[in-house]
Design a protein around this motif. Structure first.
Motif, PDB file in Angstrom:
ATOM      1  N   ASN A 328     -15.196  19.045  28.841  1.00  0.00           N
ATOM      2  CA  ASN A 328     -14.594  19.054  30.178  1.00  0.00           C
ATOM      3  C   ASN A 328     -15.017  20.267  30.997  1.00  0.00           C
ATOM      4  N   LEU A 329     -16.174  20.837  30.685  1.00  0.00           N
ATOM      5  CA  LEU A 329     -16.586  22.078  31.354  1.00  0.00           C
ATOM      6  C   LEU A 329     -16.615  21.951  32.884  1.00  0.00           C
ATOM      7  N   PRO A 330     -17.214  20.907  33.482  1.00  0.00           N
ATOM      8  CA  PRO A 330     -17.228  20.836  34.960  1.00  0.00           C
ATOM      9  C   PRO A 330     -15.831  20.822  35.566  1.00  0.00           C
ATOM     10  N   GLU A 331     -14.918  20.066  34.939  1.00  0.00           N
ATOM     11  CA  GLU A 331     -13.546  20.001  35.454  1.00  0.00           C
ATOM     12  C   GLU A 331     -12.823  21.339  35.266  1.00  0.00           C
ATOM     13  N   GLN A 332     -13.073  21.993  34.129  1.00  0.00           N
ATOM     14  CA  GLN A 332     -12.444  23.297  33.886  1.00  0.00           C
ATOM     15  C   GLN A 332     -12.907  24.319  34.918  1.00  0.00           C
ATOM     16  N   LEU A 333     -14.188  24.291  35.231  1.00  0.00           N
ATOM     17  CA  LEU A 333     -14.716  25.223  36.233  1.00  0.00           C
ATOM     18  C   LEU A 333     -14.132  24.937  37.609  1.00  0.00           C
ATOM     19  N   GLU A 334     -13.874  23.657  37.898  1.00  0.00           N
ATOM     20  CA  GLU A 334     -13.235  23.312  39.174  1.00  0.00           C
ATOM     21  C   GLU A 334     -11.846  23.943  39.250  1.00  0.00           C
ATOM     22  N   ILE A 335     -11.078  23.838  38.149  1.00  0.00           N
ATOM     23  CA  ILE A 335      -9.735  24.436  38.122  1.00  0.00           C
ATOM     24  C   ILE A 335      -9.833  25.952  38.280  1.00  0.00           C
ATOM     25  N   LEU A 336     -10.777  26.570  37.574  1.00  0.00           N
ATOM     26  CA  LEU A 336     -10.935  28.027  37.665  1.00  0.00           C
ATOM     27  C   LEU A 336     -11.255  28.471  39.084  1.00  0.00           C
ATOM     28  N   SER A 337     -11.973  27.646  39.817  1.00  0.00           N
ATOM     29  CA  SER A 337     -12.363  28.031  41.179  1.00  0.00           C
ATOM     30  C   SER A 337     -11.172  28.170  42.107  1.00  0.00           C
ATOM     31  N   LEU A 355      -8.590  15.728  40.936  1.00  0.00           N
ATOM     32  CA  LEU A 355      -8.102  15.215  39.662  1.00  0.00           C
ATOM     33  C   LEU A 355      -6.664  14.737  39.771  1.00  0.00           C
ATOM     34  N   THR A 356      -6.248  13.952  38.774  1.00  0.00           N
ATOM     35  CA  THR A 356      -4.858  13.491  38.726  1.00  0.00           C
ATOM     36  C   THR A 356      -3.972  14.571  38.140  1.00  0.00           C
ATOM     37  N   SER A 357      -2.662  14.383  38.272  1.00  0.00           N
ATOM     38  CA  SER A 357      -1.712  15.361  37.732  1.00  0.00           C
ATOM     39  C   SER A 357      -1.866  15.521  36.228  1.00  0.00           C
ATOM     40  N   SER A 358      -2.018  14.404  35.523  1.00  0.00           N
ATOM     41  CA  SER A 358      -2.140  14.482  34.058  1.00  0.00           C
ATOM     42  C   SER A 358      -3.436  15.171  33.658  1.00  0.00           C
ATOM     43  N   GLN A 359      -4.524  14.942  34.400  1.00  0.00           N
ATOM     44  CA  GLN A 359      -5.786  15.614  34.094  1.00  0.00           C
ATOM     45  C   GLN A 359      -5.667  17.126  34.308  1.00  0.00           C
ATOM     46  N   VAL A 360      -5.048  17.503  35.412  1.00  0.00           N
ATOM     47  CA  VAL A 360      -4.878  18.934  35.695  1.00  0.00           C
ATOM     48  C   VAL A 360      -4.032  19.593  34.614  1.00  0.00           C
ATOM     49  N   LEU A 362      -3.699  18.753  31.494  1.00  0.00           N
ATOM     50  CA  LEU A 362      -4.493  18.875  30.267  1.00  0.00           C
ATOM     51  C   LEU A 362      -5.511  20.004  30.386  1.00  0.00           C
ATOM     52  N   LEU A 363      -6.172  20.084  31.517  1.00  0.00           N
ATOM     53  CA  LEU A 363      -7.184  21.131  31.716  1.00  0.00           C
ATOM     54  C   LEU A 363      -6.555  22.520  31.726  1.00  0.00           C
ATOM     55  N   LEU A 364      -5.388  22.652  32.330  1.00  0.00           N
ATOM     56  CA  LEU A 364      -4.699  23.947  32.329  1.00  0.00           C
ATOM     57  C   LEU A 364      -4.349  24.374  30.909  1.00  0.00           C
ATOM     58  N   LEU A 365      -3.928  23.401  30.090  1.00  0.00           N
ATOM     59  CA  LEU A 365      -3.625  23.716  28.690  1.00  0.00           C
ATOM     60  C   LEU A 365      -4.885  24.161  27.961  1.00  0.00           C
ATOM     61  N   GLU A 366      -5.994  23.467  28.183  1.00  0.00           N
ATOM     62  CA  GLU A 366      -7.254  23.847  27.535  1.00  0.00           C
ATOM     63  C   GLU A 366      -7.685  25.255  27.944  1.00  0.00           C
ATOM     64  N   LEU A 367      -7.542  25.574  29.215  1.00  0.00           N
ATOM     65  CA  LEU A 367      -7.929  26.903  29.712  1.00  0.00           C
ATOM     66  C   LEU A 367      -7.030  28.001  29.160  1.00  0.00           C
ATOM     67  N   GLN A 368      -5.739  27.669  28.980  1.00  0.00           N
ATOM     68  CA  GLN A 368      -4.834  28.626  28.350  1.00  0.00           C
ATOM     69  C   GLN A 368      -5.252  28.915  26.915  1.00  0.00           C
ATOM     70  N   LEU A 369      -5.538  27.840  26.174  1.00  0.00           N
ATOM     71  CA  LEU A 369      -5.936  27.999  24.776  1.00  0.00           C
ATOM     72  C   LEU A 369      -7.259  28.761  24.652  1.00  0.00           C
TER      73      LEU A 369
END
Length: 387
Positions: A328-337, A355-360, A362-369
């Motif tokens: 999910n690197l592209p989506e994670q980078l979008e969140i980081l931006s 992204l959808t609420s559920s996708q965001v 999940l990505l926030l959890l991945e970035l935290q970890l």
């Protein structure tokens, strides 16, 4: 041979004077102020130690004089020195080269400092102070400045307290530089206790300092005294976060009395922890956005380093995420931006993203970890600052 003998004699005299100051300091009621009084009246601590009872009573009839007279005959200065050595506590007086040079110039400079670690002649420091209840923004700013100042070869000075002090020390260590922690207690009392590991790391290249002898616990009335030393050893004081009624502002008052430069970091207009900084800026404190604002004001020539500004260079974050082979690197980078050092609610992230609420979520959890972001109360998120 005469020059060598004179030098040896002078060094011996300094060591003897220091030994007597240590002995005086071990007497209850004889702190830095009393010791300065004794030295000023008799010319040296050694002469005060040798003074007659009548001579001592000329200072007054206070109980501390009576106690001094009683204890002086019972104390063994050599034994006190040995006790300090067993605790790995060293001492320095203004007559020695490795006593902090700027502190030596002050009228109320401690006639005796206790320290652990390393002190070298000619070291120049910058103090970083602020709130114990630091926000993620404040901690990130303190770590960033501590790191960059240390990389410039300056000693980062603070008080080992929770919050901004802790972040400043950690930043200096991350910058592979020196940091001094000045305590409001004896060096055998580390406060707060959770910073014991941090204190051990500081000792590898820096120092813990105090004007209080071992056995003195941290008391509220000692911290303003400590604050004058934090500003006293430094060229300037940087306030990262401070409420309108903050102990950091006591350090600022000391700095102004000592002729030191005062700097302040602007903060979010909604944060009560930045109100004190904004007041300082209105009163003429120098605004700091990056380390060069400090270096230029104090006429330090910056070293040629690639300085990372907070939130502006995410290359390390990209490399870290890429090394984990995340799908999910592209989506994670979008969140980081979208994220910075200012808290952002999850609903705002969803609204800005594709992204959808559920996708965001999940990505926030991945970035935290992955250690890239921090979650704050109320589903708010900030970048995890990396020194």
């Amino acid at each position: 041979m005469t020059m060598v003998s004179n030098k040896t004699r002078a060094e011996s005299d300094i060591l003897e004077e220091k030994l007597i100051r240590i002995a005086f300091h071990s007497i209850p009621g004889v702190g830095s102020g009393r010791l300065r009084q004794l030295i000023a009246y008799f010319g040296s601590a050694l002469k005060a130690w040798q003074a007659t009872e009548n001579g001592l009573r000329k200072l007054g009839t206070e109980s501390w004089v009576n106690l001094l007279i009683q204890q002086r005959s019972q104390l063994d200065p050599r034994q006190i020195e040995n006790d300090l050595a067993q605790k790995e506590i060293k001492t320095v007086i203004p007559e020695e080269k490795h006593y902090p040079a700027l502190l030596r110039e002050l009228a109320d400079a401690p006639p005796l400092l206790y320290y652990k670690g390393k002190l070298e002649p000619g070291e120049e420091g910058i103090a970083i102070v602020g709130s114990r209840k630091a926000t993620p923004y404040g901690r990130a700013a303190a770590e960033f400045l501590g790191k960059e100042l240390a990389k410039q070869g300056l000693v980062v000075v603070s008080g080992l307290a929770r919050g901004i002090d802790t972040a400043a020390h950690k930043g200096a260590l991350a910058g592979k530089g020196k940091t001094w922690a000045i305590l409001g207690s004896g060096l055998d009392y580390l406060y707060p206790p959770e910073n014991r590991r941090l204190a051990e790391q500081i000792l590898l290249e820096g120092a813990l300092l105090s004007e209080f002898p071992p056995g003195v616990p941290p008391e509220p009335q000692f911290f303003p005294m400590r604050n004058r030393l934090i500003s006293g050893v430094a060229q300037g004081v940087v306030v990262v976060e401070a409420a309108l009624r903050s102990g950091a502002l006591i350090t600022v008052d000391c700095a102004l009395e000592q002729g030191r430069e005062v700097f302040a970091i602007p903060g979010p207009i909604f944060s009560g922890q930045s109100k004190g900084c904004h007041q300082l800026l209105r009163q003429g404190a120098k605004l700091v956005e990056d380390v060069e604002d400090i270096l230029s004001e104090l006429s330090f020539a910056p070293r040629d380093l690639n300085t990372e500004m907070i939130g502006k260079d995410n290359s390390k974050r990209v490399n870290n995420l890429d090394s984990k082979r995340t799908k999910n690197l592209p989506e994670q980078l979008e969140i980081l931006s979208f994220l910075s050092d200012l808290p952002l609610h999850i609903d705002q992230i969803v609204w800005q993203s594709s992204l959808t609420s559920s996708q965001v979520a999940l990505l926030l959890l991945e970035l935290q970890l992955a250690g890239e972001i921090e979650q704050l109360p109320g589903q708010r998120y900030v970048l995890a600052h990396k020194c």
